[in-house]
Design a protein around this motif. Sequence first.
Motif, PDB file in Angstrom:
ATOM      1  N   LEU A 189      44.680  19.940  21.666  1.00 43.26           N
ATOM      2  CA  LEU A 189      44.155  19.071  20.627  1.00 43.26           C
ATOM      3  C   LEU A 189      43.929  17.656  21.151  1.00 43.26           C
ATOM      4  CD1 LEU A 189      43.275  18.592  17.752  1.00 43.26           C
ATOM      5  CD2 LEU A 189      45.668  18.243  17.119  1.00 43.26           C
ATOM      6  N   ALA A 190      44.907  17.117  21.849  1.00 45.26           N
ATOM      7  CA  ALA A 190      44.765  15.748  22.353  1.00 45.26           C
ATOM      8  C   ALA A 190      43.614  15.628  23.343  1.00 45.26           C
ATOM      9  CB  ALA A 190      46.069  15.297  23.001  1.00 45.26           C
ATOM     10  N   THR A 191      43.469  16.624  24.223  1.00 48.39           N
ATOM     11  CA  THR A 191      42.405  16.576  25.224  1.00 48.39           C
ATOM     12  C   THR A 191      41.028  16.592  24.578  1.00 48.39           C
ATOM     13  OG1 THR A 191      43.798  17.650  26.884  1.00 48.39           O
ATOM     14  CG2 THR A 191      41.415  17.769  27.213  1.00 48.39           C
ATOM     15  N   LEU A 192      40.836  17.478  23.599  1.00 47.88           N
ATOM     16  CA  LEU A 192      39.521  17.599  22.968  1.00 47.88           C
ATOM     17  C   LEU A 192      39.208  16.376  22.093  1.00 47.88           C
ATOM     18  CD1 LEU A 192      39.650  21.389  22.098  1.00 47.88           C
ATOM     19  CD2 LEU A 192      38.255  20.305  23.853  1.00 47.88           C
ATOM     20  N   VAL A 193      40.210  15.863  21.399  1.00 46.77           N
ATOM     21  CA  VAL A 193      39.973  14.670  20.588  1.00 46.77           C
ATOM     22  C   VAL A 193      39.724  13.455  21.485  1.00 46.77           C
ATOM     23  CG1 VAL A 193      40.957  13.109  18.858  1.00 46.77           C
ATOM     24  CG2 VAL A 193      41.250  15.579  18.617  1.00 46.77           C
ATOM     25  N   ASP A 194      40.460  13.368  22.587  1.00 48.94           N
ATOM     26  CA  ASP A 194      40.207  12.281  23.546  1.00 48.94           C
ATOM     27  C   ASP A 194      38.754  12.314  24.031  1.00 48.94           C
ATOM     28  OD1 ASP A 194      42.799  11.365  23.386  1.00 48.94           O
ATOM     29  OD2 ASP A 194      43.451  12.220  25.296  1.00 48.94           O
ATOM     30  N   GLU A 195      38.254  13.526  24.272  1.00 43.26           N
ATOM     31  CA  GLU A 195      36.873  13.655  24.746  1.00 43.26           C
ATOM     32  C   GLU A 195      35.885  13.190  23.679  1.00 43.26           C
ATOM     33  OE1 GLU A 195      33.736  17.129  26.222  1.00 43.26           O
ATOM     34  OE2 GLU A 195      35.894  17.479  26.424  1.00 43.26           O
ATOM     35  N   ILE A 196      36.142  13.548  22.427  1.00 44.77           N
ATOM     36  CA  ILE A 196      35.258  13.111  21.350  1.00 44.77           C
ATOM     37  C   ILE A 196      35.280  11.595  21.223  1.00 44.77           C
ATOM     38  CG2 ILE A 196      34.906  13.149  18.849  1.00 44.77           C
ATOM     39  CD1 ILE A 196      35.943  16.062  18.893  1.00 44.77           C
ATOM     40  N   ILE A 197      36.468  11.022  21.271  1.00 43.60           N
ATOM     41  CA  ILE A 197      36.583   9.564  21.128  1.00 43.60           C
ATOM     42  C   ILE A 197      35.913   8.845  22.294  1.00 43.60           C
ATOM     43  CG2 ILE A 197      38.272   7.672  21.206  1.00 43.60           C
ATOM     44  CD1 ILE A 197      40.048   9.432  19.408  1.00 43.60           C
ATOM     45  N   ALA A 198      36.096   9.364  23.505  1.00 36.19           N
ATOM     46  CA  ALA A 198      35.422   8.754  24.655  1.00 36.19           C
ATOM     47  C   ALA A 198      33.906   8.810  24.485  1.00 36.19           C
ATOM     48  CB  ALA A 198      35.844   9.463  25.947  1.00 36.19           C
ATOM     49  N   GLY A 199      33.402   9.915  23.934  1.00 33.14           N
ATOM     50  CA  GLY A 199      31.966  10.035  23.689  1.00 33.14           C
ATOM     51  C   GLY A 199      31.481   9.061  22.636  1.00 33.14           C
ATOM     52  N   ILE A 200      32.264   8.882  21.581  1.00 35.51           N
ATOM     53  CA  ILE A 200      31.902   7.913  20.546  1.00 35.51           C
ATOM     54  C   ILE A 200      31.811   6.513  21.152  1.00 35.51           C
ATOM     55  CG2 ILE A 200      32.723   6.766  18.452  1.00 35.51           C
ATOM     56  CD1 ILE A 200      33.944   9.475  17.605  1.00 35.51           C
ATOM     57  N   GLN A 201      32.816   6.155  21.936  1.00 37.66           N
ATOM     58  CA  GLN A 201      32.831   4.815  22.536  1.00 37.66           C
ATOM     59  C   GLN A 201      31.688   4.623  23.520  1.00 37.66           C
ATOM     60  OE1 GLN A 201      36.847   5.104  24.005  1.00 37.66           O
ATOM     61  NE2 GLN A 201      37.702   3.946  22.273  1.00 37.66           N
ATOM     62  N   MET A 253      43.799  23.663  10.641  1.00 39.55           N
ATOM     63  CA  MET A 253      44.329  23.611  12.000  1.00 39.55           C
ATOM     64  C   MET A 253      45.764  23.091  11.980  1.00 39.55           C
ATOM     65  SD  MET A 253      43.221  21.330  15.335  1.00 39.55           S
ATOM     66  CE  MET A 253      41.576  22.022  15.555  1.00 39.55           C
ATOM     67  N   VAL A 254      46.629  23.766  12.741  1.00 36.99           N
ATOM     68  CA  VAL A 254      48.016  23.334  12.907  1.00 36.99           C
ATOM     69  C   VAL A 254      48.275  23.191  14.397  1.00 36.99           C
ATOM     70  CG1 VAL A 254      50.446  23.797  12.382  1.00 36.99           C
ATOM     71  CG2 VAL A 254      48.651  24.650  10.846  1.00 36.99           C
ATOM     72  N   SER A 255      48.835  22.046  14.792  1.00 33.84           N
ATOM     73  CA  SER A 255      49.066  21.788  16.209  1.00 33.84           C
ATOM     74  C   SER A 255      50.527  21.448  16.465  1.00 33.84           C
ATOM     75  CB  SER A 255      48.187  20.626  16.692  1.00 33.84           C
ATOM     76  OG  SER A 255      48.533  20.231  17.998  1.00 33.84           O
ATOM     77  N   GLU A 256      50.932  21.647  17.711  1.00 31.43           N
ATOM     78  CA  GLU A 256      52.286  21.278  18.127  1.00 31.43           C
ATOM     79  C   GLU A 256      52.547  19.790  17.942  1.00 31.43           C
ATOM     80  OE1 GLU A 256      52.810  24.492  21.802  1.00 31.43           O
ATOM     81  OE2 GLU A 256      52.099  22.453  22.192  1.00 31.43           O
ATOM     82  N   ILE A 257      51.515  18.970  18.102  1.00 35.51           N
ATOM     83  CA  ILE A 257      51.733  17.530  18.002  1.00 35.51           C
ATOM     84  C   ILE A 257      51.520  17.003  16.594  1.00 35.51           C
ATOM     85  CG2 ILE A 257      51.240  16.995  20.409  1.00 35.51           C
ATOM     86  CD1 ILE A 257      48.428  16.118  19.537  1.00 35.51           C
ATOM     87  N   ASP A 258      50.954  17.845  15.714  1.00 39.44           N
ATOM     88  CA  ASP A 258      50.729  17.403  14.347  1.00 39.44           C
ATOM     89  C   ASP A 258      50.427  18.628  13.487  1.00 39.44           C
ATOM     90  OD1 ASP A 258      49.748  16.181  11.930  1.00 39.44           O
ATOM     91  OD2 ASP A 258      49.394  14.363  13.102  1.00 39.44           O
TER      92      ASP A 258
END
Length: 490
Positions: A80-92, A108-113
Amino acid sequence: MRIIAAELSHETNTFSSVPTDLAAFERAGIHRGAEIERHLANTATPFAGFLDAAAEHGFELVPLLAVWATPSGMVSGDALATLVDEIIAGIQAHAPYDGILLGLHGAMVSEIDPDGDGYILERIRHTVGPATPVIATLDLHANISQRMVDFADILVGFDTYPHIDQRERGREAATLLLKMIAGEIRPTAALAKPPMLPTSQNMPTNREPMKSIIAEAHGIEAHPEVLNVTVAGGFPPADVAEAGFGVIVTTDNDAALAGRYADELARFAWNRREEFLGGVASWEEAVRALQAIEHGPLVLVDIGDNPWTGGPGDSSELLRFLLAYEIRDAALALIKDPESVEQCIAAGVGHEVELRLGGKTDRLHGDPLLVTAEVRMLSDGEYVNAGPMHAGVRVKLGKTAVIVCNGIEVLVTSHAETPIDLNIFRSHGIDPTKRRVIALKGKGHFRASFEPIAERVVLVEGPGITGSDLSRLTFQNVRRPIWPLDDMEW
């Protein structure tokens, strides 16, 4: 005008023993940048609706990432963190921009949230700031949280189950985004969650009770100040506090109206709750239905091991049942068993194999079935859906074998998938309209393609974690009391 778009969708069954790591998303197929349009344009998906709106209204759509992974167990924190990081980097990287379109699931249920979709929306909101419009599509089986509502401007849920309106809802989300950017609307949303945890076998929107609930929602949408009404049936096997039925009413800057309509619609659904129960035949009733077939096909569906509810797809119970009653002229999709597929490949087409079929993921979906079968066909397991659901979407079953056991054709696959389209059979040399019995694993999505060809549809519930019997699941985190786990009033 520049609009950023991304899809990150997963329906998480927290009772599944199959983890959803980054490799699982990669196996499902992560499309990036320009390849998104090549894969998803003119398909029955939300992203196709985003693309439609860009072509119609002439704005620049910047597609970053699109992935939908087959429902399975907990999403790893790294994934989850890797894919969201990629989306955010693309937005920026693509600043300046005017708005954000997202294709989410909502369960969606994740280990981190535990609120995976809330996590996505919160991180994106913190990236783009409060003034940039953020609108997301949601699945009809979303477990909607207040956090999701708070960090999005509008959440647009599918109106249909089977989900045949995904493209239209994507187009609707984009149209609402344009109105926000133009300053024509100021969305204000209210969420109401009656204490209901219905399973989905009686949730198709072309039958009761959802037919009437959606009709009520559409009636509310006719009010000139109402922008959108989303009804989500929820997803019980995601054992989280937000699990269950939800209603969002979004108005044009009228919080009181949104709250009143949301509460009224939630109460309407609560009063119809008993109609969500049942709908599943006993195995004995299934035998009588098989004996009564005139022409066929009878579509026999095991809801206990439905891959699109997070089942591993490797139960052999349907085949065990058909063999026990000496049913002939039947075709079954599918049993996930990559080990047996490799045995079939080694034996070759036209040769006989002895297989220990299915039952290899855990002990929750029945034991392996010992069969002797002929290898009829070997394939790469790829085909394109004809629709109406997911029309134009390419499906990848992995290496696949068609075997024949006592007159029953069985698709044995390397990957789990719910058969929602006639092309799963046709691509493997089987005409489903010509078989007396079509055996499937599913819950409701199969109805879009298979119900029109069926003489009769019968649901049964084999062992597994995806059926209607919630007493099989050991809930720890859902809010209590909640119906039907608790006898309660609201």
